[in-house]
Scaffold this motif. Structure first.
Motif, PDB file in Angstrom:
ATOM      1  N   LEU A 130       0.807  -1.224   0.000  1.00  0.00           N
ATOM      2  CA  LEU A 130       0.000   0.000   0.000  1.00  0.00           C
ATOM      3  C   LEU A 130       0.840   1.275   0.000  1.00  0.00           C
ATOM      4  O   LEU A 130       0.339   2.342  -0.341  1.00  0.00           O
ATOM      5  CB  LEU A 130      -0.929   0.017   1.221  1.00  0.00           C
ATOM      6  N   ARG A 131       2.094   1.166   0.379  1.00  0.00           N
ATOM      7  CA  ARG A 131       2.949   2.357   0.368  1.00  0.00           C
ATOM      8  C   ARG A 131       3.182   2.876  -1.044  1.00  0.00           C
ATOM      9  O   ARG A 131       3.423   4.069  -1.248  1.00  0.00           O
ATOM     10  CB  ARG A 131       4.301   2.040   1.013  1.00  0.00           C
ATOM     11  N   GLN A 132       3.132   1.971  -2.040  1.00  0.00           N
ATOM     12  CA  GLN A 132       3.410   2.361  -3.417  1.00  0.00           C
ATOM     13  C   GLN A 132       2.258   2.132  -4.379  1.00  0.00           C
ATOM     14  O   GLN A 132       2.147   2.829  -5.379  1.00  0.00           O
ATOM     15  CB  GLN A 132       4.620   1.573  -3.941  1.00  0.00           C
ATOM     16  N   GLN A 165     -14.176  -1.614  12.144  1.00  0.00           N
ATOM     17  CA  GLN A 165     -13.696  -0.284  12.497  1.00  0.00           C
ATOM     18  C   GLN A 165     -12.303  -0.037  11.927  1.00  0.00           C
ATOM     19  O   GLN A 165     -11.985   1.069  11.469  1.00  0.00           O
ATOM     20  CB  GLN A 165     -13.662  -0.128  14.021  1.00  0.00           C
ATOM     21  N   HIS A 166     -11.485  -1.079  11.902  1.00  0.00           N
ATOM     22  CA  HIS A 166     -10.131  -0.937  11.350  1.00  0.00           C
ATOM     23  C   HIS A 166     -10.175  -0.697   9.842  1.00  0.00           C
ATOM     24  O   HIS A 166      -9.395   0.108   9.309  1.00  0.00           O
ATOM     25  CB  HIS A 166      -9.324  -2.203  11.662  1.00  0.00           C
ATOM     26  N   VAL A 167     -11.084  -1.381   9.158  1.00  0.00           N
ATOM     27  CA  VAL A 167     -11.260  -1.151   7.718  1.00  0.00           C
ATOM     28  C   VAL A 167     -11.728   0.278   7.465  1.00  0.00           C
ATOM     29  O   VAL A 167     -11.249   0.950   6.537  1.00  0.00           O
ATOM     30  CB  VAL A 167     -12.255  -2.171   7.133  1.00  0.00           C
ATOM     31  N   LEU A 168     -12.648   0.757   8.284  1.00  0.00           N
ATOM     32  CA  LEU A 168     -13.134   2.129   8.156  1.00  0.00           C
ATOM     33  C   LEU A 168     -11.993   3.125   8.350  1.00  0.00           C
ATOM     34  O   LEU A 168     -11.841   4.077   7.569  1.00  0.00           O
ATOM     35  CB  LEU A 168     -14.241   2.377   9.188  1.00  0.00           C
ATOM     36  N   GLU A 196     -10.382   5.820   5.662  1.00  0.00           N
ATOM     37  CA  GLU A 196     -10.344   7.250   5.975  1.00  0.00           C
ATOM     38  C   GLU A 196      -8.949   7.840   5.848  1.00  0.00           C
ATOM     39  O   GLU A 196      -8.805   9.033   5.534  1.00  0.00           O
ATOM     40  CB  GLU A 196     -10.847   7.475   7.408  1.00  0.00           C
ATOM     41  N   THR A 197      -7.923   7.030   6.055  1.00  0.00           N
ATOM     42  CA  THR A 197      -6.571   7.582   6.191  1.00  0.00           C
ATOM     43  C   THR A 197      -5.601   7.218   5.072  1.00  0.00           C
ATOM     44  O   THR A 197      -4.573   7.886   4.926  1.00  0.00           O
ATOM     45  CB  THR A 197      -5.946   7.127   7.530  1.00  0.00           C
ATOM     46  N   ASP A 198      -5.896   6.189   4.303  1.00  0.00           N
ATOM     47  CA  ASP A 198      -4.940   5.735   3.285  1.00  0.00           C
ATOM     48  C   ASP A 198      -5.531   5.898   1.891  1.00  0.00           C
ATOM     49  O   ASP A 198      -6.461   5.190   1.515  1.00  0.00           O
ATOM     50  CB  ASP A 198      -4.555   4.269   3.528  1.00  0.00           C
ATOM     51  N   LYS A 199      -4.974   6.816   1.120  1.00  0.00           N
ATOM     52  CA  LYS A 199      -5.516   7.097  -0.212  1.00  0.00           C
ATOM     53  C   LYS A 199      -5.314   5.935  -1.175  1.00  0.00           C
ATOM     54  O   LYS A 199      -5.985   5.851  -2.208  1.00  0.00           O
ATOM     55  CB  LYS A 199      -4.872   8.359  -0.795  1.00  0.00           C
TER      56      LYS A 199
END
Length: 214
Positions: free
Chosen positions: A95-97, A132-135, A139-142
């Motif tokens: 997910l970083r790239q 909740q973790h998926v949410l 919300e935070t990872d484009k």
């Protein structure tokens, strides 16, 4: 008519021969895994996750990769922990790239097998923590995208990377998986999953839908 085929040894022999001929044609196009080759499939799955490229995943339940670490460590299943660390690590490194789109049913459910890790059953509170973790991830990872879709076949996962390959997994007994990297087949599945992705109402709608269930 069906019984005559089941009981007639000549007919059964002919059908068996036809199936074996068909299977011989298919084997060069894909690799087939079952419970006897679990270790080989898990190695392949980790290689798939590590391979560079955007990924689209259609699955009938929440994935092991997005399970929060605190929840995973509470589950008393020794085999899970090392597998979880490997899968989750590969997933978040990617997910970083690269982007990852997960296509899930609504509301997202827990798949007891969680990609062939059999006999896993989360409590209601653990499932809520997973959701909740998926949410939070959405919300935070484009680079993480979630599509909520109707009509997903239960106990199924299809994972595709455009220039890598496709994995198809049946996550209930009898466990089995198919892997192939023939480019025309990969492109066909990529287009199929991309078309589902394009029908999504968008990230804002998905966030609101998840918040209503989290």
């Amino acid at each position: 008519m069906l019984n005559s085929y089941i009981d007639d040894k000549t007919a059964i022999g002919a059908l068996t021969e036809d199936f074996e001929n068909y299977l011989r044609l298919c084997r060069p196009l894909m690799r087939i895994y079952n419970t006897a080759s679990t270790a080989a499939f898990r190695a392949l799955y980790l290689d798939f996750l590590r391979a560079p490229g955007d990924c689209i995943v259609l699955r009938s339940g929440l994935s092991l990769a997005t399970l929060p670490r605190s929840t995973a460590e509470l589950i008393e299943y020794n085999e899970l922990h090392s597998l979880y660390y490997d899968i989750s690590g590969c997933f978040f490194d990617s997910l970083r790239q690269f982007s990852c789109t997960e296509i899930l049913p609504f509301p997202p459910e827990q798949d007891p097998a969680m990609l062939s890790v059999a006999d896993i059953s989360l409590t209601e509170a653990q499932h809520a923590a997973h959701l909740q973790h998926v949410l939070s991830l959405l919300e935070t990872d484009k680079n993480y995208e979630l599509v909520l879709s109707d009509g997903i076949v239960p106990h199924t996962a299809i994972l595709a990377k455009q220039n890598v390959g496709v994995l198809m997994v049946n996550t209930k007994p009898p466990y089995c998986a198919f892997a192939f990297d023939k480019q025309n087949m990969v492109e066909a599945f990529w287009d199929y999953l991309s078309n589902i992705q394009k029908k999504s109402p968008g990230r804002a709608w998905t966030l609101e839908a998840l918040r209503s269930k989290a």
